[in-house]
Write a protein that holds these residues in place. Structure first.
Motif, PDB file in Angstrom:
ATOM      1  N   GLN A  67      39.232 -33.235  33.106  1.00 15.91           N
ATOM      2  CA  GLN A  67      40.931 -32.314  33.070  1.00 15.91           C
ATOM      3  C   GLN A  67      41.277 -32.797  34.170  1.00 15.91           C
ATOM      4  O   GLN A  67      41.806 -32.393  35.052  1.00 15.91           O
ATOM      5  N   GLU A  89      42.945 -37.888  19.330  1.00 21.50           N
ATOM      6  CA  GLU A  89      43.082 -37.083  20.393  1.00 21.50           C
ATOM      7  C   GLU A  89      43.097 -36.823  21.677  1.00 21.50           C
ATOM      8  O   GLU A  89      44.045 -37.910  22.313  1.00 21.50           O
ATOM      9  N   PRO A  90      42.794 -35.777  22.624  1.00 26.63           N
ATOM     10  CA  PRO A  90      43.338 -36.212  23.959  1.00 26.63           C
ATOM     11  C   PRO A  90      42.806 -36.814  24.501  1.00 26.63           C
ATOM     12  O   PRO A  90      42.024 -36.768  23.567  1.00 26.63           O
ATOM     13  N   VAL A 146      40.714 -39.733  27.148  1.00 22.15           N
ATOM     14  CA  VAL A 146      39.600 -39.293  27.636  1.00 22.15           C
ATOM     15  C   VAL A 146      39.128 -38.225  29.343  1.00 22.15           C
ATOM     16  O   VAL A 146      38.707 -37.882  29.336  1.00 22.15           O
ATOM     17  N   LEU A 188      41.476 -36.344  30.014  1.00 27.57           N
ATOM     18  CA  LEU A 188      41.676 -35.012  29.745  1.00 27.57           C
ATOM     19  C   LEU A 188      40.283 -34.467  29.744  1.00 27.57           C
ATOM     20  O   LEU A 188      39.778 -33.555  30.395  1.00 27.57           O
ATOM     21  N   THR A 189      39.767 -34.722  28.452  1.00 29.27           N
ATOM     22  CA  THR A 189      38.514 -33.843  27.934  1.00 29.27           C
ATOM     23  C   THR A 189      37.248 -35.080  28.901  1.00 29.27           C
ATOM     24  O   THR A 189      36.765 -33.722  28.489  1.00 29.27           O
ATOM     25  N   SER A 190      36.921 -35.079  29.546  1.00 27.07           N
ATOM     26  CA  SER A 190      36.069 -36.117  30.546  1.00 27.07           C
ATOM     27  C   SER A 190      36.240 -35.401  31.802  1.00 27.07           C
ATOM     28  O   SER A 190      35.382 -34.960  32.522  1.00 27.07           O
TER      29      SER A 190
END
Length: 405
Positions: free
Chosen positions: A203, A194-195, A197, A199-201
């Motif tokens: 950016q 998974e990317p 965290v 990045l996903t939370s």
């Protein structure tokens, strides 16, 4: 159309290496100055310097041969002291010892060749130095490789209409070089990952953690990147992390954060430079070992490690049958993968079970559960054993882990 009429076909072999072959751009596309980037460039201070202010050559002519005559410079930042230093002297001076200038890789090649480090790299055989520049240095470069053009491994050429980009683009610059061991992990490209965290939370881009001061260097030579004083740390943002939960309190001084919060990460090994390439092909793996950098990272007994491309015969194709001192460095490096998650295979356990059930070794009827997470002597190939003996966990874990329940 004029560029297409006067261009010269490329004769140099395209960049390659760990990231694979570079994408191809036609020579006339690589130097085309157009689009929004060029319009922005025309309003900048760099535009006022003029073409010959950086590139030398002859101005005000459409004759390519004449324009590129005399002391013409294709890449002005290759002479950064003269061309960039007039305005950015401090950055230029600091960059000479920057890891992005290649000192880290040079150090290990020199050490394994029997020298003291990067300062003696130029004493290697000339053919080996040429091989290094052609194969290993494709991601290390000058100011322009990050701020004006695409890196060689990204195909080269203007990245944004000749605009000087103060903050390099994360994908076309950072990830282009830091591909399999950085960018792809952060973006979650590999199957089953998974990317990160961050990045996903949040950016986050690279520059949110890695400042210009870090990337340019501070003028002080360092033996490798983990020796650099400006590296970000988790507690720059995560305040009071040591006491935030019982697991952190228990293990804060035992190992680095990635041991729990990293997903499996990319490894490869045994590079036959300009030959078969990586003879241990890329694979997702995860290994905990004795801290390979006790002097630089003294707070950890155990850390994650990543297999490197080192092999005794790395440079056989360049006239060096074997390194003179291959055992100078382990074949696994201290690593901090950029693929962090709060909940990983280590931190997410079945209800009612201890956190240790996913990371401590235990003997269940003769089967050592979780043993694959650790670097043992049996995991090493014969030619790796002597170099990496100091970081294997044999005899360094609790005996109770191996006793039958």
């Amino acid at each position: 159309s004029h560029l297409q009429a006067v261009y010269t076909p490329d004769t140099a072999a395209p960049a390659g290496g760990c990231g694979g072959d570079a994408p191809h751009y036609e020579p006339y596309d690589s130097v085309y100055m157009g689009g929004s980037g060029y319009e922005e460039y025309k309003t900048s201070g760099h535009y006022q310097i003029g073409c010959t202010g950086c590139h030398n050559g002859i101005d005000d002519t459409d004759d390519k041969q004449l324009a590129h005559s005399g002391d013409f410079l294709r890449h002005p930042s290759a002479e950064a002291d003269n061309k960039c230093g007039s305005c950015h002297q401090q950055i230029v001076d600091n960059f000479k010892t920057s890891i992005h200038n290649g000192t880290g890789q040079m150090r290990k090649v020199a050490l394994r060749s029997g020298f003291s480090g990067a300062s003696e790299f130029d004493q290697l055989p000339q053919h080996q130095i040429e091989g290094y520049n052609a194969n290993c240095a494709t991601c290390h470069g000058t100011c322009g490789n990050c701020h004006i053009v695409r890196p060689p491994i990204g195909g080269g050429g203007l990245s944004n209409g000749h605009m000087f980009n103060k903050t390099p683009d994360m994908i076309s610059v950072c990830v282009t070089c830091h591909t399999s061991r950085g960018g792809h992990a952060y973006l979650g490209v590999a199957a089953g990952t998974e990317p990160d965290v961050h990045l996903t939370s949040m950016q986050f881009k690279c520059s949110n953690c890695h400042s210009g001061t870090e990337l340019h260097g501070d003028g002080n030579p360092v033996e490798q990147r983990y020796a650099y004083s400006k590296l970000p740390t988790c507690d720059n943002c995560h305040n009071d992390i040591q006491s935030s939960n019982n697991y952190h309190s228990m293990h804060y001084d035992d190992f680095n954060c990635q041991v729990c919060h990293s997903q499996d990460y990319n490894n490869c090994g045994s590079c036959h430079i300009h030959g078969e390439g990586a003879r241990i092909p890329s694979y997702l793996g995860y290994k905990i070992a004795v801290n390979p950098l006790p002097d630089l990272r003294p707070g950890f007994n155990f850390t994650l490690v990543r297999r490197t491309l080192a092999a005794p015969d790395n440079w056989e194709k360049y006239g060096v049958d074997e390194y003179a001192n291959f055992d100078a460095c382990p074949t696994y490096n201290f690593t901090t993968p950029h693929n962090l998650l709060r909940w990983t295979e280590r931190t997410q356990v079945d209800q009612g079970k201890s956190c240790s059930s996913n990371c401590h070794i235990r003997n269940e009827g003769g089967t050592l559960v979780n043993k694959e997470l650790y670097l043992f002597d049996e995991d090493l190939l014969d030619w790796e054993k002597s170099a990496s003996n100091s970081i294997i966990v044999d005899g360094k874990l609790p005996e109770s882990w191996f006793e039958s329940n």
